[in-house]
Design an enzyme around this catalytic site. Structure first.
Site, PDB file in Angstrom:
ATOM      1  N   ASP A  53       0.847  -1.147  -0.119  1.00  9.91           N
ATOM      2  CA  ASP A  53       0.105  -0.019  -0.083  1.00  9.91           C
ATOM      3  C   ASP A  53       0.914   1.454   0.096  1.00  9.91           C
ATOM      4  OD1 ASP A  53      -2.307   1.508  -0.187  1.00  9.91           O
ATOM      5  OD2 ASP A  53      -2.426   1.421   2.141  1.00  9.91           O
ATOM      6  N   ASN A 111     -11.325  -2.461  -5.293  1.00  8.35           N
ATOM      7  CA  ASN A 111     -10.394  -1.271  -5.817  1.00  8.35           C
ATOM      8  C   ASN A 111     -10.979  -0.794  -7.319  1.00  8.35           C
ATOM      9  OD1 ASN A 111      -7.185  -2.661  -4.754  1.00  8.35           O
ATOM     10  ND2 ASN A 111      -8.298  -0.761  -3.864  1.00  8.35           N
TER      11      ASN A 111
HETATM   12  C1  IPE Z   1      -5.520  -2.403   0.055  1.00 13.85           C
HETATM   13  O1  IPE Z   1      -5.032  -1.425  -0.119  1.00 13.85           O
HETATM   14  C2  IPE Z   1      -5.601  -3.359  -1.360  1.00 13.85           C
HETATM   15  C3  IPE Z   1      -4.195  -3.413  -2.042  1.00 13.85           C
HETATM   16  C4  IPE Z   1      -3.048  -3.118  -1.441  1.00 13.85           C
HETATM   17  C5  IPE Z   1      -4.149  -3.902  -3.235  1.00 13.85           C
HETATM   18  P1  IPE Z   1      -6.090  -0.141  -0.383  1.00 13.85           P
HETATM   19  O2  IPE Z   1      -5.445   1.091  -0.511  1.00 13.85           O
HETATM   20  O3  IPE Z   1      -7.103  -0.487  -1.367  1.00 13.85           O
HETATM   21  O4  IPE Z   1      -6.933  -0.240   1.077  1.00 13.85           O
HETATM   22  P2  IPE Z   1      -7.936   0.625   1.764  1.00 13.85           P
HETATM   23  O5  IPE Z   1      -9.030   1.423   0.791  1.00 13.85           O
HETATM   24  O6  IPE Z   1      -6.929   1.798   2.209  1.00 13.85           O
HETATM   25  O7  IPE Z   1      -8.535  -0.028   2.992  1.00 13.85           O
HETATM   26  C1  IPE Z   2      -1.879   0.306  -3.245  1.00 18.19           C
HETATM   27  O1  IPE Z   2      -1.503   1.906  -3.359  1.00 18.19           O
HETATM   28  C2  IPE Z   2      -1.981  -0.214  -4.610  1.00 18.19           C
HETATM   29  C3  IPE Z   2      -3.545  -0.527  -4.721  1.00 18.19           C
HETATM   30  C4  IPE Z   2      -4.459  -0.583  -3.932  1.00 18.19           C
HETATM   31  C5  IPE Z   2      -3.695  -1.004  -6.088  1.00 18.19           C
HETATM   32  P1  IPE Z   2      -2.595   2.669  -3.273  1.00 18.19           P
HETATM   33  O2  IPE Z   2      -2.903   3.012  -4.768  1.00 18.19           O
HETATM   34  O3  IPE Z   2      -3.775   2.247  -2.450  1.00 18.19           O
HETATM   35  O4  IPE Z   2      -1.758   4.124  -2.566  1.00 18.19           O
HETATM   36  P2  IPE Z   2      -2.496   5.029  -1.420  1.00 18.19           P
HETATM   37  O5  IPE Z   2      -3.092   4.068  -0.397  1.00 18.19           O
HETATM   38  O6  IPE Z   2      -3.576   5.808  -2.177  1.00 18.19           O
HETATM   39  O7  IPE Z   2      -1.357   5.782  -1.079  1.00 18.19           O
HETATM   40 MG    MG Z   3      -4.307   2.521  -0.508  1.00 19.27          MG
END
Ligand code: IPE
Ligand code: IPE
Ligand code: MG
Length: 241
Positions: free
Chosen positions: A19, A67
């Site tokens: 993340d 997502n």
């Molecule tokens: C979890 O991260 C999913 C992945 C890393 C693929 P998210 O960024 O989607 O989770 P939330 O929305 O912060 O809970």
């Molecule tokens: C994790 O990074 C990757 C996916 C969830 C696909 P994020 O895209 O959630 O990055 P932040 O949390 O917005 O920084």
């Molecule tokens: Mg995230």
């Protein structure tokens, strides 16, 4: 039943919620996809660090069932990135003897990507050094629901008796049926939640929530987090003398 390990045991299965890509890009005044590209490049060095650490299984969360709520352009960019990752990494994965598996519901993914996932699984099926599992369109609740549907079908069609449904039976229907449960789950970016990752499997996992954003997560930091696991005492509900 799982047995308490000794303090010196390292984690055999590490799972990572990768993340922080979006924030990493935003901090640099760049579009979110720039962060996803940097994040994808990080995976290779983490995979390559596994053998020396005794990590046989590495599972990474790449795209959740939630997502899809992101903008169409971010979702499309991520799907492109998965295709490019497979194209770019296939040879190195095979050369490094990495067995790749995908978990998650493939029904919503485009046919081209699914074909590439199938091909990479077939190409690396006999590899043994590291087992890399990539979760795409994966959600723990969705996985349990899909598993339950298949299990119910087996009951309805007489292949399984309701009396035989127990903690050993249900996980055989999960996407992760051939994997051991994760010993250690790492989440980068400072969020202390699991966001629907490996709900059933992580019942007794140790968790590490670390502040580093995923594109900045190095093999050195991975080694230090994995090293810290040895100091934890896992009890699995028992009293350990
Ligand atoms: C979890 O991260 C999913 C992945 C890393 C693929 P998210 O960024 O989607 O989770 P939330 O929305 O912060 O809970
Ligand atoms: C994790 O990074 C990757 C996916 C969830 C696909 P994020 O895209 O959630 O990055 P932040 O949390 O917005 O920084
Ligand atoms: Mg995230």
């Amino acid at each position: 039943m799982p047995q308490p390990n000794t303090k010196d045991d390292g984690p055999r299965h590490v799972a990572i919620i990768m993340d922080g890509n979006g924030r990493w890009a935003t901090q640099r005044g760049r579009p979110r996809l720039f962060g996803h590209q940097a994040g994808a490049r990080r995976v290779r060095e983490i995979v390559e660090a596994c053998p020396d650490l005794g990590v046989d299984y590495l599972t990474v969360f790449a795209f959740s069932t939630e997502n899809w709520k992101r903008t169409q352009s971010e979702v499309a960019g991520l799907m492109n990135l998965f295709r490019r990752y497979i194209t770019r990494e296939a040879k190195a994965l095979k050369a490094n003897d990495v067995c790749v598996r995908f978990i998650g519901d493939r029904v919503r993914l485009d046919a081209k990507l699914v074909a590439m996932m199938d091909e990479l699984e077939a190409l690396t099926a006999n590899c043994r050094t590291v087992n890399l599992t990539i979760a795409i369109n994966y959600g723990g609740r969705d996985e349990v629901a899909r598993a339950t549907k298949r299990l119910a079908r087996d009951v309805a069609e007489g292949r399984l008796s309701p009396e035989d449904v127990d903690e050993e039976t249900l996980p055989k229907y999960l996407d992760t049926c051939v994997l051991p449960d994760p010993d250690l789950v790492i989440r980068t970016s400072g969020e202390a939640r699991i966001s629907n990752f490996l709900l059933w499997q992580s019942a007794y996992s140790e968790y590490e929530f670390i502040d580093t954003l995923w594109p900045d997560f190095t093999a050195d930091e991975f080694r230090s987090v994995v090293g810290g696991f040895g100091t934890r005492e896992r009890r699995f509900g028992a009293v350990v003398a």
